[in-house]
Each structure stands twice: as structure tokens, then as C-alpha cells.
Design a protein around this motif. Structure first.
Motif, short mmCIF file in Angstrom:
data_model
loop_
_atom_site.label_atom_id
_atom_site.label_comp_id
_atom_site.label_asym_id
_atom_site.label_seq_id
_atom_site.Cartn_x
_atom_site.Cartn_y
_atom_site.Cartn_z
N ARG A 1 0.78 -0.93 -0.26
CA ARG A 1 0.19 -0.15 0.00
C ARG A 1 1.21 1.12 -0.13
NH1 ARG A 1 -1.91 3.76 3.24
NH2 ARG A 1 -0.80 3.11 5.13
N ARG A 2 1.81 1.49 0.73
CA ARG A 2 2.88 3.00 0.55
C ARG A 2 3.69 2.79 -0.56
NH1 ARG A 2 4.01 0.65 6.49
NH2 ARG A 2 5.80 -0.56 5.05
N ARG A 3 3.45 1.45 -1.19
CA ARG A 3 4.76 1.61 -1.97
C ARG A 3 3.52 1.65 -3.17
NH1 ARG A 3 6.37 -3.50 -2.97
NH2 ARG A 3 8.42 -3.21 -1.66
N TYR A 4 2.77 1.84 -3.19
CA TYR A 4 1.50 2.33 -4.37
C TYR A 4 0.89 3.60 -4.06
CZ TYR A 4 -3.31 3.05 -6.63
OH TYR A 4 -3.94 3.18 -7.38
N LEU A 5 1.31 4.42 -3.02
CA LEU A 5 0.88 5.79 -2.63
C LEU A 5 2.12 5.98 -3.17
CD1 LEU A 5 -1.03 5.31 1.15
CD2 LEU A 5 -1.82 5.81 -0.96
N LEU A 6 3.54 5.67 -3.13
CA LEU A 6 4.84 6.74 -3.15
C LEU A 6 4.49 6.16 -4.66
CD1 LEU A 6 6.84 7.58 -2.85
CD2 LEU A 6 8.24 5.89 -2.52
N GLU A 7 4.16 5.03 -5.74
CA GLU A 7 3.75 5.12 -7.40
C GLU A 7 3.23 6.03 -7.39
OE1 GLU A 7 3.44 1.27 -8.06
OE2 GLU A 7 5.55 1.13 -7.60
N SER A 8 2.06 6.42 -7.07
CA SER A 8 1.08 7.28 -7.04
C SER A 8 1.63 8.67 -7.30
CB SER A 8 -0.40 6.87 -6.61
OG SER A 8 -0.88 5.92 -6.40
N GLU A 9 1.92 9.07 -5.87
CA GLU A 9 2.06 10.27 -5.94
C GLU A 9 3.43 10.86 -6.67
OE1 GLU A 9 5.12 12.67 -2.09
OE2 GLU A 9 3.12 11.26 -2.06
N VAL A 10 4.26 9.80 -7.51
CA VAL A 10 5.37 10.35 -7.88
C VAL A 10 4.86 10.59 -9.57
CG1 VAL A 10 7.22 9.53 -9.08
CG2 VAL A 10 7.44 9.63 -6.66
N ARG A 11 4.01 9.68 -9.30
CA ARG A 11 3.30 10.11 -11.05
C ARG A 11 2.72 11.30 -11.42
NH1 ARG A 11 2.09 4.62 -11.44
NH2 ARG A 11 0.56 4.79 -9.94
N GLU A 12 1.99 11.44 -9.85
CA GLU A 12 0.89 12.64 -9.65
C GLU A 12 1.93 13.77 -10.22
OE1 GLU A 12 -1.04 14.83 -6.43
OE2 GLU A 12 -2.10 13.09 -7.65
N LYS A 13 2.92 13.67 -9.62
CA LYS A 13 4.00 14.82 -9.83
C LYS A 13 4.72 14.62 -11.17
CE LYS A 13 5.54 15.10 -5.23
NZ LYS A 13 6.82 14.55 -4.23
N ARG A 14 5.05 13.86 -12.15
CA ARG A 14 5.47 14.01 -12.99
C ARG A 14 4.24 14.13 -14.09
NH1 ARG A 14 7.64 8.44 -13.00
NH2 ARG A 14 9.45 7.98 -12.31
N LEU A 15 3.46 13.95 -13.80
CA LEU A 15 2.03 14.79 -14.83
C LEU A 15 2.04 15.83 -14.28
CD1 LEU A 15 -0.80 11.89 -14.38
CD2 LEU A 15 0.49 12.12 -16.58
N GLU A 16 1.74 16.52 -13.07
CA GLU A 16 2.34 17.58 -12.79
C GLU A 16 2.85 18.67 -13.69
OE1 GLU A 16 2.19 18.59 -8.52
OE2 GLU A 16 0.08 17.51 -8.50
N GLU A 17 4.24 18.09 -13.51
CA GLU A 17 5.26 18.84 -14.23
C GLU A 17 4.87 18.69 -15.92
OE1 GLU A 17 9.30 20.12 -15.03
OE2 GLU A 17 7.89 19.98 -12.90
N ILE A 18 4.51 17.58 -16.28
CA ILE A 18 4.67 17.29 -18.01
C ILE A 18 2.97 18.45 -18.11
CG2 ILE A 18 3.03 16.75 -19.60
CD1 ILE A 18 4.21 13.54 -18.29
N SER A 19 2.30 18.40 -17.50
CA SER A 19 1.45 20.03 -17.25
C SER A 19 1.81 20.87 -17.41
CB SER A 19 0.32 19.77 -16.29
OG SER A 19 -0.83 20.76 -16.91
N ARG A 20 3.26 21.25 -16.08
CA ARG A 20 3.30 22.92 -16.63
C ARG A 20 4.64 22.98 -17.90
NH1 ARG A 20 8.39 24.68 -15.43
NH2 ARG A 20 9.27 22.25 -14.52
N LEU A 21 4.94 22.05 -18.43
CA LEU A 21 5.83 21.99 -19.15
C LEU A 21 5.05 22.57 -19.99
CD1 LEU A 21 8.77 18.81 -18.94
CD2 LEU A 21 8.65 21.71 -18.47
N GLY A 22 3.76 22.37 -20.83
CA GLY A 22 3.03 21.86 -21.29
C GLY A 22 2.51 23.44 -21.32
N ARG A 23 2.05 24.14 -20.27
CA ARG A 23 1.46 25.38 -20.01
C ARG A 23 2.97 26.68 -20.23
NH1 ARG A 23 -0.85 23.60 -15.15
NH2 ARG A 23 1.47 24.42 -14.21
#
Length: 171
Positions: free
Chosen positions: A109-131
Motif C-alpha cells: 500500500r505504501r509503495r502504491y501510494l508513493l508510486e501514485s504520488e511520483v506519477r502525479e508529480k510527473r503529470l504535474e510537471e508534464i502539465s507545467r511544461l505544456g503550459r
């Protein structure tokens, strides 16, 4: 000659704009493909971990069944006191196994939460780069418009100077 220069400048601006648009489309496609690939890899890894947990659970149940069979054999052979000790041992073993399973589940569960958080940060970075790319494109478009406007004003100024020169020569 001035018209040819003007046409050449406009063609160059149009080519630059087309190149920038193509580059932007390629970058967006690459970012989307990378995000999709990461999501698929995370899903495969999650399935692998769940499969391992299921295999561990099956092995644990097989061990428990073996222990139960041994208990049955011992019950036939030993006294009540020995059986009670064996039951306590089995309960202790089950408790230990349950704690280990809970620990593995919690770790997953912790690993999944960490992966989700990392993936969310990556998506935010991708979104920020797009903007950011959109802002840079907007700035480039504005700059190109200002250049075109300056060229037009220069052309008008040159035409006015040419007209004044022709008027002066005629006078």
C-alpha cells in the motif's frame, strides 16, 4: 526589390512558425507516449506484486494445511497436554503469518501510494511544461507579429521617403 525582400521575410516567418508548430506537436506526442508507457509499466509492476502476494498466500495455506495434517497425526499419538501446546504453537504461527501478511500488504500500500504520488508529480510537471511551451509559443507569436508590424511600418516609411525623393527630384 523591396517587394521580394518583404516576400522572403514573410516566407521565412511562415516557415519558422510551421517548424515551431511541428516541433510542439512532436513534443506533445512524445510526452503523452512517455506518460502512457509509465502508467502501463506501473500497472504491470502492481500486477506482478499482487501475483507474488497471491502465490505467497497459496504457499501459506499449503503450509497451514500441512501443519493441520501433522496436528491430526500428533493428536492421535500424544497426550492432551502435548496437543494443547501444539495448538498454541499453531495459533502463534498463524498470528505471526497474519502479521507478516499485513506487513506485506501495508508495504504494498505504501509503495502504491508513493508510486501514485511520483506519477502525479510527473503529470504535474508534464502539465507545467505544456503550459510553459504554450506561453513561449504565445510570446513567439507576439514577437513575430511585432516584427511583421515593424516591417510593414518600415515599408511604409521607405515608400514615403521614396515618394518624397521623387517629388524632390521632380521639383
Amino acid at each position: 526589390l523591396a517587394a521580394e525582400l518583404e516576400r522572403a521575410k514573410r516566407e521565412k516567418l511562415a516557415n519558422m512558425d510551421a517548424g515551431l508548430k511541428t516541433q510542439q506537436e512532436i513534443n506533445n506526442a512524445f510526452v503523452a507516449a512517455a506518460a502512457e508507457r509509465e502508467e502501463k509499466l506501473a500497472a504491470v509492476e502492481r500486477e506482478r506484486r499482487l501475483r507474488h502476494l497471491a502465490e505467497d498466500e497459496a504457499m501459506r495455506k499449503a503450509q497451514e494445511m500441512e501443519l493441520i495434517e501433522k496436528q491430526g497425526e500428533i493428536e492421535k499419538q500424544q497426550s492432551v497436554a502435548d496437543m494443547e501446546q501444539l495448538i498454541r504453537d499453531a495459533r502463534s504461527w498463524r498470528t505471526k503469518q497474519a502479521a507478516e501478511r499485513m506487513s506485506m500488504v501495508e508495504e504494498e500500500r505504501r509503495r502504491y501510494l508513493l508510486e501514485s504520488e511520483v506519477r502525479e508529480k510527473r503529470l504535474e510537471e508534464i502539465s507545467r511544461l505544456g503550459r510553459r511551451r504554450e506561453y513561449e509559443k504565445s510570446m513567439l507569436d507576439t514577437q513575430q507579429e511585432e516584427i511583421a508590424k515593424a516591417l510593414e511600418e518600415e515599408k511604409t516609411m521607405q515608400q514615403a521617403l521614396l515618394t518624397m525623393e521623387q517629388d524632390r527630384v521632380r521639383d
